[in-house]
Motif scaffolding. Structure first.
Motif, PDB file in Angstrom:
ATOM      1  N   LEU A 183     -49.049 -70.775 -57.183  1.00 48.12           N
ATOM      2  CA  LEU A 183     -49.555 -71.148 -55.863  1.00 48.12           C
ATOM      3  C   LEU A 183     -50.139 -69.929 -55.155  1.00 48.12           C
ATOM      4  O   LEU A 183     -49.580 -68.831 -55.234  1.00 48.12           O
ATOM      5  N   PRO A 184     -51.259 -70.092 -54.439  1.00 50.88           N
ATOM      6  CA  PRO A 184     -51.761 -68.992 -53.607  1.00 50.88           C
ATOM      7  C   PRO A 184     -50.717 -68.592 -52.564  1.00 50.88           C
ATOM      8  O   PRO A 184     -49.892 -69.415 -52.149  1.00 50.88           O
ATOM      9  N   GLU A 185     -50.745 -67.351 -52.133  1.00 48.88           N
ATOM     10  CA  GLU A 185     -49.736 -66.810 -51.219  1.00 48.88           C
ATOM     11  C   GLU A 185     -49.588 -67.656 -49.959  1.00 48.88           C
ATOM     12  O   GLU A 185     -48.469 -67.950 -49.520  1.00 48.88           O
ATOM     13  N   ASP A 186     -50.707 -68.066 -49.356  1.00 48.60           N
ATOM     14  CA  ASP A 186     -50.626 -68.811 -48.099  1.00 48.60           C
ATOM     15  C   ASP A 186     -50.089 -70.224 -48.305  1.00 48.60           C
ATOM     16  O   ASP A 186     -49.509 -70.822 -47.393  1.00 48.60           O
ATOM     17  N   GLU A 187     -50.240 -70.771 -49.508  1.00 45.13           N
ATOM     18  CA  GLU A 187     -49.751 -72.122 -49.771  1.00 45.13           C
ATOM     19  C   GLU A 187     -48.246 -72.155 -50.038  1.00 45.13           C
ATOM     20  O   GLU A 187     -47.614 -73.202 -49.890  1.00 45.13           O
ATOM     21  N   ARG A 188     -47.676 -71.019 -50.421  1.00 42.65           N
ATOM     22  CA  ARG A 188     -46.243 -70.997 -50.726  1.00 42.65           C
ATOM     23  C   ARG A 188     -45.412 -71.299 -49.486  1.00 42.65           C
ATOM     24  O   ARG A 188     -44.491 -72.116 -49.527  1.00 42.65           O
ATOM     25  N   ALA A 189     -45.725 -70.640 -48.369  1.00 44.24           N
ATOM     26  CA  ALA A 189     -44.973 -70.876 -47.132  1.00 44.24           C
ATOM     27  C   ALA A 189     -45.151 -72.313 -46.656  1.00 44.24           C
ATOM     28  O   ALA A 189     -44.192 -72.946 -46.188  1.00 44.24           O
ATOM     29  N   MET A 190     -46.362 -72.844 -46.788  1.00 43.21           N
ATOM     30  CA  MET A 190     -46.616 -74.227 -46.383  1.00 43.21           C
ATOM     31  C   MET A 190     -45.809 -75.191 -47.246  1.00 43.21           C
ATOM     32  O   MET A 190     -45.236 -76.164 -46.746  1.00 43.21           O
ATOM     33  N   TYR A 191     -45.746 -74.903 -48.540  1.00 41.85           N
ATOM     34  CA  TYR A 191     -44.984 -75.770 -49.440  1.00 41.85           C
ATOM     35  C   TYR A 191     -43.503 -75.767 -49.078  1.00 41.85           C
ATOM     36  O   TYR A 191     -42.860 -76.820 -49.015  1.00 41.85           O
ATOM     37  N   LEU A 192     -42.949 -74.587 -48.824  1.00 40.94           N
ATOM     38  CA  LEU A 192     -41.526 -74.490 -48.486  1.00 40.94           C
ATOM     39  C   LEU A 192     -41.219 -75.240 -47.194  1.00 40.94           C
ATOM     40  O   LEU A 192     -40.154 -75.850 -47.056  1.00 40.94           O
ATOM     41  N   TYR A 193     -42.152 -75.215 -46.248  1.00 41.41           N
ATOM     42  CA  TYR A 193     -41.937 -75.906 -44.972  1.00 41.41           C
ATOM     43  C   TYR A 193     -41.835 -77.417 -45.172  1.00 41.41           C
ATOM     44  O   TYR A 193     -41.079 -78.095 -44.471  1.00 41.41           O
ATOM     45  N   THR A 194     -42.564 -77.957 -46.150  1.00 37.00           N
ATOM     46  CA  THR A 194     -42.546 -79.408 -46.378  1.00 37.00           C
ATOM     47  C   THR A 194     -41.200 -79.894 -46.919  1.00 37.00           C
ATOM     48  O   THR A 194     -40.931 -81.098 -46.916  1.00 37.00           O
ATOM     49  N   LEU A 195     -40.357 -78.973 -47.384  1.00 36.35           N
ATOM     50  CA  LEU A 195     -39.074 -79.365 -47.971  1.00 36.35           C
ATOM     51  C   LEU A 195     -37.980 -79.570 -46.928  1.00 36.35           C
ATOM     52  O   LEU A 195     -36.908 -80.094 -47.251  1.00 36.35           O
TER      53      LEU A 195
END
Length: 233
Positions: A183-195
């Motif tokens: 995952l691109p760096e900026d998408e990692r934080a967004m992904y974690l937030y969805t959990l």
């Protein structure tokens, strides 16, 4: 017939635990605070009222099971009673089973590390050689990527900061280490937030005395480890 006993490993150092692994021919991660089952143990009071434990092998090796890591511990209601998180401080010497929601993931603590396939501990590089932080053996060909992370879980009674590694972390993150790294760096934080707010049944143990090298110092490690997790559908 061997007598079987439940034990909570609260006061053993890493060398003692490793010796148990060798003697009992066990595979898999075991740590301070985990609840284990060993066959062949008997307990008795000595003449001076000191508790003595003896171990008799019926066959070479002994049955050694880390109950804190068993999937059946979460799947079988006959093996546990659900504990609210507010009960944890009152009983720190056993593995609790709780129904929780994921309140948040500490992004700064999330690491992808190498883990020893045999004992499940972190692998570090020393003088160009990959070495297990727990059993100190070279493990060039027997290690795999895994997660380390801190997270906050909550229920209606309390919230708890905890840590987890390996398959338990994968269960929370719902993604493999390799997929996460893609995952691109900026998408990692967004992904974690969805959990956030996902529901889980977890096994949680107090590991304040742990010394297995997964963190730099005692202050960096939460007191509670989530040893197993199962997402609620």
């Amino acid at each position: 017939m061997p007598i079987e006993l439940f034990m909570s490993i609260m006061h053993l150092n890493s060398i003692t635990v490793y010796e148990c692994l060798l003697i009992c021919r066990s595979l898999g991660r075991v740590g301070v605070g985990h609840m284990v089952y060993i066959s062949g143990l008997t307990c008795a009071l000595s003449s001076t009222n000191i508790l003595e434990v003896s171990w008799r092998e019926k066959e070479p090796g002994s049955l050694f099971v880390n109950l804190s890591l068993l999937p059946a511990l979460l799947n079988s209601s006959c093996l546990h009673n659900l504990s609210p998180l507010s009960d944890l401080p009152r009983s720190t010497n056993r593995t609790h089973i709780s129904h929780v929601r994921l309140d948040g993931i500490d992004c700064d603590s999330l690491k992808v590390s190498l883990f020893h396939n045999i004992c499940g501990s972190v692998v570090n590089e020393h003088s160009g050689v990959l070495q297990c932080s727990f059993c100190k053996c070279a493990c060039e060909s027997v290690c795999a990527r895994g997660f380390q992370l801190h997270l906050t879980i909550a229920d209606d009674s309390a919230d708890v900061l905890a840590w987890c590694v390996g398959q338990t972390a994968v269960e929370f993150l719902q993604i493999s280490p390799d997929e996460y790294l893609e995952l691109p760096e900026d998408e990692r934080a967004m992904y974690l937030y969805t959990l956030q707010n996902e529901s889980f049944v977890v096994a949680i143990a107090n590991t304040r005395k742990r010394v297995d090298g997964c963190a730099v110092g005692d202050e960096a490690v939460p007191a509670w480890e989530i040893t197993r997790a199962q997402k609620c559908e």
